[in-house]
Design a protein around this motif. Structure first.
Motif, mmCIF file in Angstrom:
data_model
loop_
_atom_site.group_PDB
_atom_site.id
_atom_site.type_symbol
_atom_site.label_atom_id
_atom_site.label_comp_id
_atom_site.label_asym_id
_atom_site.label_seq_id
_atom_site.Cartn_x
_atom_site.Cartn_y
_atom_site.Cartn_z
ATOM 1 N N LEU A 1 0.829 -1.201 0.000
ATOM 2 C CA LEU A 1 0.000 0.000 0.000
ATOM 3 C C LEU A 1 0.862 1.249 0.000
ATOM 4 O O LEU A 1 0.576 2.210 -0.727
ATOM 5 C CB LEU A 1 -0.935 0.008 1.206
ATOM 6 C CG LEU A 1 -1.813 1.249 1.351
ATOM 7 C CD1 LEU A 1 -2.768 1.384 0.171
ATOM 8 C CD2 LEU A 1 -2.576 1.211 2.650
ATOM 9 N N GLN A 2 1.929 1.241 0.774
ATOM 10 C CA GLN A 2 2.795 2.416 0.832
ATOM 11 C C GLN A 2 3.469 2.656 -0.512
ATOM 12 O O GLN A 2 3.515 3.786 -0.990
ATOM 13 C CB GLN A 2 3.842 2.261 1.931
ATOM 14 C CG GLN A 2 4.671 3.513 2.121
ATOM 15 C CD GLN A 2 5.615 3.403 3.305
ATOM 16 O OE1 GLN A 2 5.737 2.342 3.901
ATOM 17 N NE2 GLN A 2 6.262 4.489 3.638
ATOM 18 N N TYR B 1 2.341 1.718 -3.417
ATOM 19 C CA TYR B 1 1.279 2.137 -4.342
ATOM 20 C C TYR B 1 0.964 3.614 -4.148
ATOM 21 O O TYR B 1 0.858 4.374 -5.117
ATOM 22 C CB TYR B 1 0.030 1.289 -4.114
ATOM 23 C CG TYR B 1 -1.199 1.825 -4.797
ATOM 24 C CD1 TYR B 1 -1.389 1.667 -6.161
ATOM 25 C CD2 TYR B 1 -2.174 2.501 -4.075
ATOM 26 C CE1 TYR B 1 -2.509 2.168 -6.791
ATOM 27 C CE2 TYR B 1 -3.299 3.002 -4.692
ATOM 28 C CZ TYR B 1 -3.463 2.831 -6.050
ATOM 29 O OH TYR B 1 -4.578 3.338 -6.659
ATOM 30 N N CYS B 2 0.797 4.036 -2.885
ATOM 31 C CA CYS B 2 0.469 5.433 -2.605
ATOM 32 C C CYS B 2 1.591 6.369 -3.021
ATOM 33 O O CYS B 2 1.339 7.450 -3.571
ATOM 34 C CB CYS B 2 0.153 5.609 -1.120
ATOM 35 S SG CYS B 2 -1.400 4.815 -0.634
ATOM 36 N N GLU B 3 2.832 5.969 -2.791
ATOM 37 C CA GLU B 3 3.960 6.803 -3.215
ATOM 38 C C GLU B 3 4.015 6.918 -4.731
ATOM 39 O O GLU B 3 4.297 7.990 -5.269
ATOM 40 C CB GLU B 3 5.264 6.234 -2.664
ATOM 41 C CG GLU B 3 5.408 6.437 -1.164
ATOM 42 C CD GLU B 3 6.603 5.708 -0.590
ATOM 43 O OE1 GLU B 3 7.303 4.986 -1.333
ATOM 44 O OE2 GLU B 3 6.831 5.852 0.627
ATOM 45 N N GLN C 1 1.404 6.780 -6.701
ATOM 46 C CA GLN C 1 0.296 7.657 -7.079
ATOM 47 C C GLN C 1 0.648 9.114 -6.815
ATOM 48 O O GLN C 1 0.369 9.994 -7.639
ATOM 49 C CB GLN C 1 -0.975 7.267 -6.312
ATOM 50 C CG GLN C 1 -1.546 5.931 -6.702
ATOM 51 C CD GLN C 1 -2.030 5.919 -8.131
ATOM 52 O OE1 GLN C 1 -2.719 6.819 -8.573
ATOM 53 N NE2 GLN C 1 -1.659 4.894 -8.858
ATOM 54 N N LEU C 2 1.253 9.390 -5.660
ATOM 55 C CA LEU C 2 1.650 10.774 -5.354
ATOM 56 C C LEU C 2 2.720 11.274 -6.315
ATOM 57 O O LEU C 2 2.708 12.438 -6.713
ATOM 58 C CB LEU C 2 2.141 10.869 -3.908
ATOM 59 C CG LEU C 2 1.064 10.763 -2.834
ATOM 60 C CD1 LEU C 2 1.688 10.753 -1.452
ATOM 61 C CD2 LEU C 2 0.075 11.902 -2.971
ATOM 62 N N CYS D 1 -4.717 6.356 0.703
ATOM 63 C CA CYS D 1 -3.456 7.104 0.721
ATOM 64 C C CYS D 1 -3.588 8.427 1.457
ATOM 65 O O CYS D 1 -2.693 9.262 1.396
ATOM 66 C CB CYS D 1 -2.977 7.349 -0.710
ATOM 67 S SG CYS D 1 -2.642 5.840 -1.609
ATOM 68 N N TYR E 1 -3.308 9.176 4.512
ATOM 69 C CA TYR E 1 -2.346 9.401 5.597
ATOM 70 C C TYR E 1 -1.018 9.944 5.083
ATOM 71 O O TYR E 1 -0.231 10.488 5.845
ATOM 72 C CB TYR E 1 -2.109 8.105 6.377
ATOM 73 C CG TYR E 1 -1.369 7.039 5.611
ATOM 74 C CD1 TYR E 1 0.004 6.917 5.733
ATOM 75 C CD2 TYR E 1 -2.034 6.176 4.751
ATOM 76 C CE1 TYR E 1 0.690 5.952 5.028
ATOM 77 C CE2 TYR E 1 -1.367 5.214 4.049
ATOM 78 C CZ TYR E 1 0.002 5.098 4.187
ATOM 79 O OH TYR E 1 0.687 4.140 3.493
ATOM 80 N N LEU E 2 -0.748 9.843 3.781
ATOM 81 C CA LEU E 2 0.511 10.331 3.231
ATOM 82 C C LEU E 2 0.473 11.815 2.888
ATOM 83 O O LEU E 2 1.510 12.457 2.822
ATOM 84 C CB LEU E 2 0.885 9.537 1.974
ATOM 85 C CG LEU E 2 1.277 8.082 2.212
ATOM 86 C CD1 LEU E 2 1.510 7.385 0.889
ATOM 87 C CD2 LEU E 2 2.507 7.994 3.082
#
Length: 173
Positions: A86-87, A89-91, A93-94, A160, A162-163
């Motif tokens: 997940l981390q 993936y979120c990074e 996406q960001l 995402c 929380y990021l």
């Protein structure tokens, strides 16, 4: 009521207390033979089914006991480390939201950062339809609203969220 049971008088001069008739041998033999035939039919049909599937669905070469290569099962697989996945993936996406890049080079479609896109929208404005006059009284006419009645976003949502730092924290720094 008494606990004693009354027994009828013995008939034909026989004493009571046990069964006088023997089991019917013919019925027992019929039952045993039918049970044997059913079991034989089931065993024969099972053997035929195993031979059919052995020919129809080959299993492939047997696994070697000396081979240490681990064969992965087909997709989709369970995640070994879902938080790390997940981390990452979120990074990703960001990173995609905050960078320039091609979406479709053949049609010349590009990707720009969200902040830059908002600045361009503020500078250029959005295309708008011609305003309807209040005198027309058309149903669904656009009405001006003040900022107090407009809905506001209350926090970041999604996996995402929380990021991303909320705007209040970014202003303090």
């Amino acid at each position: 009521m008494s606990t004693e049971t009354r027994l009828r008088a013995p008939q034909d001069g026989h004493r009571e207390g046990y069964e006088r008739r023997d089991a019917d041998v013919r019925s027992l033999l019929k039952f045993g033979l039918s049970l044997f035939l059913i079991l034989a039919a089931v065993l024969i049909s099972m053997k035929w089914t195993f031979f059919y599937f052995a020919k129809a669905q080959q299993l492939g070469p047997p696994a070697s006991p000396f081979e240490n290569a681990r064969v992965l099962p087909p997709q989709p697989r369970l995640q070994v480390a879902p938080r790390v996945d997940l981390q990452s993936y979120c990074e990703a996406q960001l990173q995609e939201l905050s960078s320039y890049g091609w979406v479709d080079p053949h049609n010349e479609v590009v990707r720009i950062p969200v902040d830059r896109a908002m600045d361009l929208i503020v500078a250029r404005g959005l295309p708008a339809r011609p305003a309807l006059s209040e005198a027309s009284g058309a149903p669904g006419a656009w009405e001006a609203t003040d900022k107090a009645t407009m809905p506001q976003a209350n926090g970041l949502q999604g996996p995402c969220g929380y990021l991303v730092k909320p705007p209040a924290e970014e202003e303090k720094k």
